[in-house]
Design a protein around this motif. Sequence first.
Motif, mmCIF file in Angstrom:
data_model
loop_
_atom_site.group_PDB
_atom_site.id
_atom_site.type_symbol
_atom_site.label_atom_id
_atom_site.label_comp_id
_atom_site.label_asym_id
_atom_site.label_seq_id
_atom_site.Cartn_x
_atom_site.Cartn_y
_atom_site.Cartn_z
ATOM 1 N N THR A 75 1.862 -12.154 -11.334
ATOM 2 C CA THR A 75 3.272 -11.972 -10.999
ATOM 3 C C THR A 75 3.858 -10.779 -11.738
ATOM 4 N N GLY A 76 3.517 -10.657 -13.025
ATOM 5 C CA GLY A 76 4.029 -9.549 -13.817
ATOM 6 C C GLY A 76 3.529 -8.200 -13.343
ATOM 7 N N LEU A 77 2.252 -8.135 -12.970
ATOM 8 C CA LEU A 77 1.695 -6.865 -12.467
ATOM 9 C C LEU A 77 2.372 -6.455 -11.162
ATOM 10 N N ALA A 78 2.645 -7.431 -10.296
ATOM 11 C CA ALA A 78 3.340 -7.121 -9.045
ATOM 12 C C ALA A 78 4.746 -6.599 -9.335
ATOM 13 N N GLU A 79 5.423 -7.233 -10.292
ATOM 14 C CA GLU A 79 6.763 -6.777 -10.661
ATOM 15 C C GLU A 79 6.737 -5.385 -11.281
ATOM 16 N N ALA A 80 5.612 -5.033 -11.912
ATOM 17 C CA ALA A 80 5.479 -3.708 -12.526
ATOM 18 C C ALA A 80 5.080 -2.636 -11.512
ATOM 19 N N GLY A 81 4.874 -3.036 -10.250
ATOM 20 C CA GLY A 81 4.633 -2.043 -9.215
ATOM 21 C C GLY A 81 3.219 -1.932 -8.709
ATOM 22 N N PHE A 82 2.300 -2.719 -9.278
ATOM 23 C CA PHE A 82 0.914 -2.690 -8.811
ATOM 24 C C PHE A 82 0.776 -3.501 -7.519
ATOM 25 N N GLU A 83 -0.179 -3.114 -6.673
ATOM 26 C CA GLU A 83 -0.635 -4.032 -5.633
ATOM 27 C C GLU A 83 -1.666 -4.948 -6.269
ATOM 28 N N VAL A 84 -1.460 -6.242 -6.160
ATOM 29 C CA VAL A 84 -2.288 -7.223 -6.877
ATOM 30 C C VAL A 84 -3.182 -7.977 -5.896
ATOM 31 N N PHE A 85 -4.476 -8.012 -6.209
ATOM 32 C CA PHE A 85 -5.420 -8.851 -5.477
ATOM 33 C C PHE A 85 -5.605 -10.123 -6.293
ATOM 34 N N ARG A 86 -4.853 -11.152 -5.925
ATOM 35 C CA ARG A 86 -4.853 -12.390 -6.716
ATOM 36 C C ARG A 86 -6.233 -13.039 -6.618
ATOM 37 N N PRO A 87 -6.941 -13.196 -7.747
ATOM 38 C CA PRO A 87 -8.341 -13.620 -7.686
ATOM 39 C C PRO A 87 -8.489 -15.099 -7.365
ATOM 40 N N ALA A 88 -9.553 -15.410 -6.614
ATOM 41 C CA ALA A 88 -9.905 -16.806 -6.336
ATOM 42 C C ALA A 88 -10.828 -17.361 -7.413
ATOM 43 N N THR A 93 -12.974 -16.191 -11.564
ATOM 44 C CA THR A 93 -13.141 -15.378 -12.779
ATOM 45 C C THR A 93 -11.852 -15.342 -13.598
ATOM 46 N N TYR A 94 -11.821 -14.516 -14.655
ATOM 47 C CA TYR A 94 -10.541 -14.304 -15.347
ATOM 48 C C TYR A 94 -10.135 -12.840 -15.361
ATOM 49 N N PHE A 95 -10.348 -12.202 -14.212
ATOM 50 C CA PHE A 95 -9.956 -10.810 -14.023
ATOM 51 C C PHE A 95 -9.080 -10.648 -12.779
ATOM 52 N N ILE A 96 -8.152 -9.702 -12.854
ATOM 53 C CA ILE A 96 -7.327 -9.333 -11.708
ATOM 54 C C ILE A 96 -7.569 -7.862 -11.408
ATOM 55 N N THR A 97 -7.937 -7.574 -10.169
ATOM 56 C CA THR A 97 -8.032 -6.183 -9.719
ATOM 57 C C THR A 97 -6.718 -5.786 -9.077
ATOM 58 N N THR A 98 -6.255 -4.583 -9.422
ATOM 59 C CA THR A 98 -5.009 -4.055 -8.872
ATOM 60 C C THR A 98 -5.253 -2.690 -8.247
ATOM 61 N N ASP A 99 -4.344 -2.304 -7.358
ATOM 62 C CA ASP A 99 -4.353 -0.980 -6.748
ATOM 63 C C ASP A 99 -3.187 -0.191 -7.351
ATOM 64 N N ILE A 100 -3.476 0.998 -7.884
ATOM 65 C CA ILE A 100 -2.443 1.779 -8.570
ATOM 66 C C ILE A 100 -1.738 2.766 -7.646
ATOM 67 N N ARG A 101 -2.116 2.833 -6.399
ATOM 68 C CA ARG A 101 -1.487 3.794 -5.491
ATOM 69 C C ARG A 101 0.006 3.551 -5.284
ATOM 70 N N PRO A 102 0.493 2.290 -5.285
ATOM 71 C CA PRO A 102 1.945 2.113 -5.190
ATOM 72 C C PRO A 102 2.714 2.738 -6.371
ATOM 73 N N LEU A 103 2.015 2.987 -7.472
ATOM 74 C CA LEU A 103 2.634 3.647 -8.633
ATOM 75 C C LEU A 103 2.551 5.165 -8.536
ATOM 76 N N GLY A 104 2.010 5.659 -7.412
ATOM 77 C CA GLY A 104 1.860 7.101 -7.245
ATOM 78 C C GLY A 104 0.622 7.656 -7.916
ATOM 79 N N GLU A 105 -0.332 6.770 -8.273
ATOM 80 C CA GLU A 105 -1.557 7.182 -8.946
ATOM 81 C C GLU A 105 -2.753 6.954 -8.029
ATOM 82 N N THR A 106 -3.796 7.751 -8.203
ATOM 83 C CA THR A 106 -5.002 7.597 -7.381
ATOM 84 C C THR A 106 -6.291 7.592 -8.198
#
Length: 396
Positions: free
Chosen positions: A311-324, A326-339
């Motif tokens: 929830t916090g990562l989404a609020e910070a602007g990341f696209e979040v792939f909520r994991p089914a 493990t204890y890791f979350i993968t995010t996409d940084i492109r919504p932050l203008g990063e590639t």
Amino acid sequence: MAGMTSTARPLLNRRLAEFGTTIFAEMSALALKTGSINLGQGFPDTDGPEEIREAAVRALRDGRGNQYPPGPGVPELRTAIAAHQERRYGLSYDPDAEVLVTAGATEAIAAALLALVEPGDEVIALEPYYDSYAACIAMAGGTRVPVTLRPADGSFRLDLDELRAAVTDRTRLLLINTPHNPTGTVLTREELAAIAELAVERDLLVITDEVYEHLVFDEAEHIPLVTFPGMRERTVSIGSAGKTFSFTGWKVGWVTGTPALVTAVRSAKQFLTYVASGPFQYAVAEALALPDAYFDAFRADMLAKRDVLATGLAEAGFEVFRPAGTYFITTDIRPLGETDGFAFCRALPELAGVVAIPNAVFYDHRDAGAPFVRFAFCKQVGVLEEAVERLKKLVG
């Protein structure tokens, strides 16, 4: 000239030349240097159950495991592993012939690949993959063939047609990781059935890395691949105590399989560590016998932490792939203008006081992983909440 060393040939074995220092060492050093919250490397910041820690102390004091334990592992642990597999999945293993204790899952992976792969053999691994996979395939002289998990509808999915197309006459082995690090994907029953059918049809060996078996969330279910028709005689299954009981430094893992497969893996393992973690083996034997309430509470605790960070990562602007899982979350940084995940992760400690891992390090196809960044949520809730507050600076 006397005393000079030829530089015509590099010192490092060419099979390992592409690897260098792991990204985990680099980012952990950066966390120390900058005083950042380290959500990069996947280790808990609190210890596991007190009674299991005391079991290790008791073993030390009683002189159990202080000298070389038996090569396959202490009988108590091998029996507990077999009982765990029976209780959780209805799988019957002979503790004396079908269970092997290793120095963590990392050694289990190395020993299995060194035992089963010869130079020229192709090994198919799901990309992105845990970084030791690539190094161990290289050390065995095998050829790595990645099949890429691709984002779709909020998670990373396996393209079964792509997997089938990757198999050639040189394919020796499939290396399957579910629940999957770093994406958090848990392969479905249908996907696993298709993998099993392919392995049987093409007569392939399979190594399954199942270290996150007890960390599955929501509607996901962990189903061991070995339970599918035709898989018992061709599957090396790998488990670990570190991720389930939050004692990652103890390095207690295991292999289960047929006597022939376990004997092959043991033949390689005996020349790696020979044995390890003596007193801890006795403690893990007790841990595996903990009631279901422990495993349920452990999963619920990690689920709550997942939701705090996601929830916090989404609020910070990341696209979040909520994991089914493990204890890791993968995010996409492109919504932050990063590639560029590498540049982003190297700058993040200074920008926000948080350390993450660029997923591209887990890819052969670096471009496919470039915009993805992994965060670990196996930390105290207060630490995660502080990290979230820091990351929200990125939006500001």
